[in-house]
Design a protein around this motif. Structure first.
Motif, PDB file in Angstrom:
ATOM      1  N   GLY A 120     -16.577   4.600  47.705  1.00 35.72           N
ATOM      2  CA  GLY A 120     -17.007   4.351  49.064  1.00 35.72           C
ATOM      3  C   GLY A 120     -16.710   5.660  49.813  1.00 35.72           C
ATOM      4  O   GLY A 120     -15.895   6.411  49.874  1.00 35.72           O
ATOM      5  N   VAL A 121     -17.754   5.717  50.920  1.00 38.87           N
ATOM      6  CA  VAL A 121     -17.518   6.787  51.927  1.00 38.87           C
ATOM      7  C   VAL A 121     -17.790   6.191  53.509  1.00 38.87           C
ATOM      8  O   VAL A 121     -18.620   5.630  53.590  1.00 38.87           O
ATOM      9  N   VAL A 122     -17.097   6.830  54.472  1.00 39.81           N
ATOM     10  CA  VAL A 122     -17.227   6.540  55.644  1.00 39.81           C
ATOM     11  C   VAL A 122     -17.738   7.661  56.478  1.00 39.81           C
ATOM     12  O   VAL A 122     -16.923   8.721  56.109  1.00 39.81           O
ATOM     13  N   GLY A 136     -20.069   8.765  69.303  1.00 37.62           N
ATOM     14  CA  GLY A 136     -20.542   9.140  67.701  1.00 37.62           C
ATOM     15  C   GLY A 136     -20.863   7.732  67.123  1.00 37.62           C
ATOM     16  O   GLY A 136     -20.952   6.585  67.559  1.00 37.62           O
ATOM     17  N   HIS A 137     -21.261   7.734  65.879  1.00 39.87           N
ATOM     18  CA  HIS A 137     -21.736   6.757  65.116  1.00 39.87           C
ATOM     19  C   HIS A 137     -21.265   6.740  63.674  1.00 39.87           C
ATOM     20  O   HIS A 137     -21.157   7.675  63.025  1.00 39.87           O
ATOM     21  N   TYR A 138     -20.685   5.566  63.263  1.00 40.49           N
ATOM     22  CA  TYR A 138     -20.179   5.468  61.841  1.00 40.49           C
ATOM     23  C   TYR A 138     -21.220   4.842  60.631  1.00 40.49           C
ATOM     24  O   TYR A 138     -21.813   3.717  61.350  1.00 40.49           O
ATOM     25  N   THR A 139     -21.170   5.191  59.613  1.00 41.02           N
ATOM     26  CA  THR A 139     -22.174   4.586  58.590  1.00 41.02           C
ATOM     27  C   THR A 139     -21.153   4.530  57.167  1.00 41.02           C
ATOM     28  O   THR A 139     -20.060   5.285  57.366  1.00 41.02           O
ATOM     29  N   ALA A 140     -21.499   3.583  56.453  1.00 37.95           N
ATOM     30  CA  ALA A 140     -20.762   3.677  55.230  1.00 37.95           C
ATOM     31  C   ALA A 140     -21.716   3.682  53.835  1.00 37.95           C
ATOM     32  O   ALA A 140     -22.962   3.235  54.071  1.00 37.95           O
ATOM     33  N   THR A 141     -21.095   4.048  53.020  1.00 36.71           N
ATOM     34  CA  THR A 141     -21.913   4.233  51.573  1.00 36.71           C
ATOM     35  C   THR A 141     -20.959   3.689  50.774  1.00 36.71           C
ATOM     36  O   THR A 141     -19.729   4.236  50.393  1.00 36.71           O
ATOM     37  N   ALA A 142     -21.457   2.800  49.879  1.00 35.26           N
ATOM     38  CA  ALA A 142     -20.434   2.081  48.867  1.00 35.26           C
ATOM     39  C   ALA A 142     -20.976   1.764  47.600  1.00 35.26           C
ATOM     40  O   ALA A 142     -22.434   1.396  47.467  1.00 35.26           O
ATOM     41  N   ALA A 143     -20.240   1.746  46.603  1.00 35.15           N
ATOM     42  CA  ALA A 143     -20.710   1.301  45.366  1.00 35.15           C
ATOM     43  C   ALA A 143     -20.380  -0.320  45.076  1.00 35.15           C
ATOM     44  O   ALA A 143     -19.363  -0.726  45.224  1.00 35.15           O
ATOM     45  N   ALA A 158     -24.397  -3.449  40.956  1.00 34.43           N
ATOM     46  CA  ALA A 158     -25.609  -3.344  41.871  1.00 34.43           C
ATOM     47  C   ALA A 158     -25.944  -1.943  42.285  1.00 34.43           C
ATOM     48  O   ALA A 158     -27.104  -1.709  42.964  1.00 34.43           O
ATOM     49  N   GLY A 159     -25.137  -1.096  42.089  1.00 30.98           N
ATOM     50  CA  GLY A 159     -25.265   0.066  42.419  1.00 30.98           C
ATOM     51  C   GLY A 159     -24.857   0.646  43.901  1.00 30.98           C
ATOM     52  O   GLY A 159     -24.154   0.090  44.555  1.00 30.98           O
ATOM     53  N   TRP A 160     -25.158   1.971  44.414  1.00 31.27           N
ATOM     54  CA  TRP A 160     -25.022   2.387  45.639  1.00 31.27           C
ATOM     55  C   TRP A 160     -25.684   2.134  46.960  1.00 31.27           C
ATOM     56  O   TRP A 160     -26.914   1.702  46.737  1.00 31.27           O
ATOM     57  N   TYR A 161     -25.137   1.581  48.079  1.00 36.94           N
ATOM     58  CA  TYR A 161     -26.061   1.206  49.083  1.00 36.94           C
ATOM     59  C   TYR A 161     -25.276   1.846  50.416  1.00 36.94           C
ATOM     60  O   TYR A 161     -24.244   2.218  50.576  1.00 36.94           O
ATOM     61  N   GLU A 162     -26.132   2.100  51.296  1.00 33.49           N
ATOM     62  CA  GLU A 162     -25.855   2.479  52.507  1.00 33.49           C
ATOM     63  C   GLU A 162     -25.966   1.576  53.360  1.00 33.49           C
ATOM     64  O   GLU A 162     -26.730   0.614  53.653  1.00 33.49           O
ATOM     65  N   PHE A 163     -24.805   1.344  54.177  1.00 38.66           N
ATOM     66  CA  PHE A 163     -24.520   0.276  55.430  1.00 38.66           C
ATOM     67  C   PHE A 163     -24.589   1.002  56.692  1.00 38.66           C
ATOM     68  O   PHE A 163     -23.768   2.093  56.948  1.00 38.66           O
ATOM     69  N   ASP A 164     -25.656   0.784  57.708  1.00 38.95           N
ATOM     70  CA  ASP A 164     -25.901   1.243  58.966  1.00 38.95           C
ATOM     71  C   ASP A 164     -26.144   0.294  59.979  1.00 38.95           C
ATOM     72  O   ASP A 164     -27.049  -0.224  60.038  1.00 38.95           O
ATOM     73  N   ASP A 165     -25.051  -0.216  60.762  1.00 41.01           N
ATOM     74  CA  ASP A 165     -25.106  -1.391  61.563  1.00 41.01           C
ATOM     75  C   ASP A 165     -25.632  -2.357  60.702  1.00 41.01           C
ATOM     76  O   ASP A 165     -24.918  -2.810  59.835  1.00 41.01           O
ATOM     77  N   ALA A 166     -26.530  -3.067  61.158  1.00 41.74           N
ATOM     78  CA  ALA A 166     -27.162  -4.376  60.234  1.00 41.74           C
ATOM     79  C   ALA A 166     -28.181  -3.969  59.182  1.00 41.74           C
ATOM     80  O   ALA A 166     -28.621  -4.937  58.389  1.00 41.74           O
ATOM     81  N   ARG A 167     -28.308  -2.707  58.920  1.00 40.92           N
ATOM     82  CA  ARG A 167     -29.138  -2.258  57.846  1.00 40.92           C
ATOM     83  C   ARG A 167     -28.510  -2.180  56.434  1.00 40.92           C
ATOM     84  O   ARG A 167     -27.433  -1.258  56.572  1.00 40.92           O
ATOM     85  N   ALA A 168     -29.062  -2.509  55.431  1.00 40.17           N
ATOM     86  CA  ALA A 168     -28.186  -2.150  54.213  1.00 40.17           C
ATOM     87  C   ALA A 168     -29.484  -1.742  53.306  1.00 40.17           C
ATOM     88  O   ALA A 168     -30.533  -2.432  53.147  1.00 40.17           O
ATOM     89  N   ALA A 169     -29.328  -0.622  52.510  1.00 44.89           N
ATOM     90  CA  ALA A 169     -30.344  -0.274  51.808  1.00 44.89           C
ATOM     91  C   ALA A 169     -29.698   0.288  50.433  1.00 44.89           C
ATOM     92  O   ALA A 169     -28.587   1.099  50.624  1.00 44.89           O
ATOM     93  N   ARG A 170     -30.361   0.227  49.344  1.00 43.52           N
ATOM     94  CA  ARG A 170     -30.040   0.982  48.171  1.00 43.52           C
ATOM     95  C   ARG A 170     -30.394   2.410  48.258  1.00 43.52           C
ATOM     96  O   ARG A 170     -31.540   2.807  48.438  1.00 43.52           O
TER      97      ARG A 170
END
Length: 199
Positions: free
Chosen positions: A130-132, A141-148, A152-164
């Motif tokens: 995972g990465v913040v 500023g704005h925070y996002t996260a990317t996590a394994a 299911a693989g890697w996903y990016e999390f940006d507020d209410a949005r999650a995408a592979r």
């Protein structure tokens, strides 16, 4: 801590940037974090015996390796005169971070012994899970996260949005916190982590 002779010139408050032809790597950051540091004037160590202030040397060390490691990259710098956001790119591995080599010899031997003679190859290595990221500056500023996500693989999390996303998207110039999971051994692998659920 141990007393040190006063240096000829004041030590810089921050490590110099790497040469232009050498990128800043996580290994370089860990070397700087674990290097001996002479305390600056005003931060002297007070001897409990003689009560004298001493320009001592301090050093941080790793003694045990946990199943999860969180690396906090220094992204904000300040002094009495200025404050700044540090946007330096830091290269860090997706897989195979080896921290056992940074343990003192006795601690490294104890870590290896904890696995026993049947240690799987690479069980002492850590993989990014995972990465913040922090985008912006000191004023906001704005925070996002990317996590394994296991299974299911890697996903990016940006507020209410999650995408592979592809695994390479976990390597970001805006990385602020890095999360590494140990591959095997006591507490390694997926031990203690919740099962993957639909995103």
């Amino acid at each position: 801590t141990s007393p040190a002779a006063p240096p000829a010139a004041a030590a810089p408050t921050a490590s110099p940037p790497p040469p232009a032809n050498r990128p800043l790597t996580l290994d370089t950051c860990l070397d700087a974090f674990l290097a001996p540091e002479t305390l600056a004037p005003g931060d002297e160590w007070r001897c409990p015996g003689c009560r004298a202030s001493v320009r001592a040397t301090k050093r941080l060390a790793l003694w045990r390796l946990p199943p999860l490691v969180v690396v906090h990259l220094k992204r904000f710098a300040h002094s009495r005169a200025w404050r700044d956001k540090l946007d330096v790119a830091v290269e860090y591995p997706l897989m195979g971070l080896d921290l056992r080599g940074r343990l003192p010899p006795a601690a490294a031997a104890a870590d290896a012994a904890a696995f026993g003679p049947g240690e799987a190859p690479g069980a002492h290595l850590f993989d990014l899970c995972g990465v913040v990221n922090h985008f912006g500056g000191l004023g906001g500023g704005h925070y996002t996260a990317t996590a394994a996500v296991p299974g299911a693989g890697w996903y990016e999390f940006d507020d209410a949005r999650a995408a592979r996303v592809p695994p390479g998207d976990a390597q970001s110039r805006a990385a602020y916190l890095l999360f590494y999971r140990r591959r095997g051994g006591p507490g390694g692998g997926d031990a203690g982590l919740p099962p993957a659920r639909g995103v």
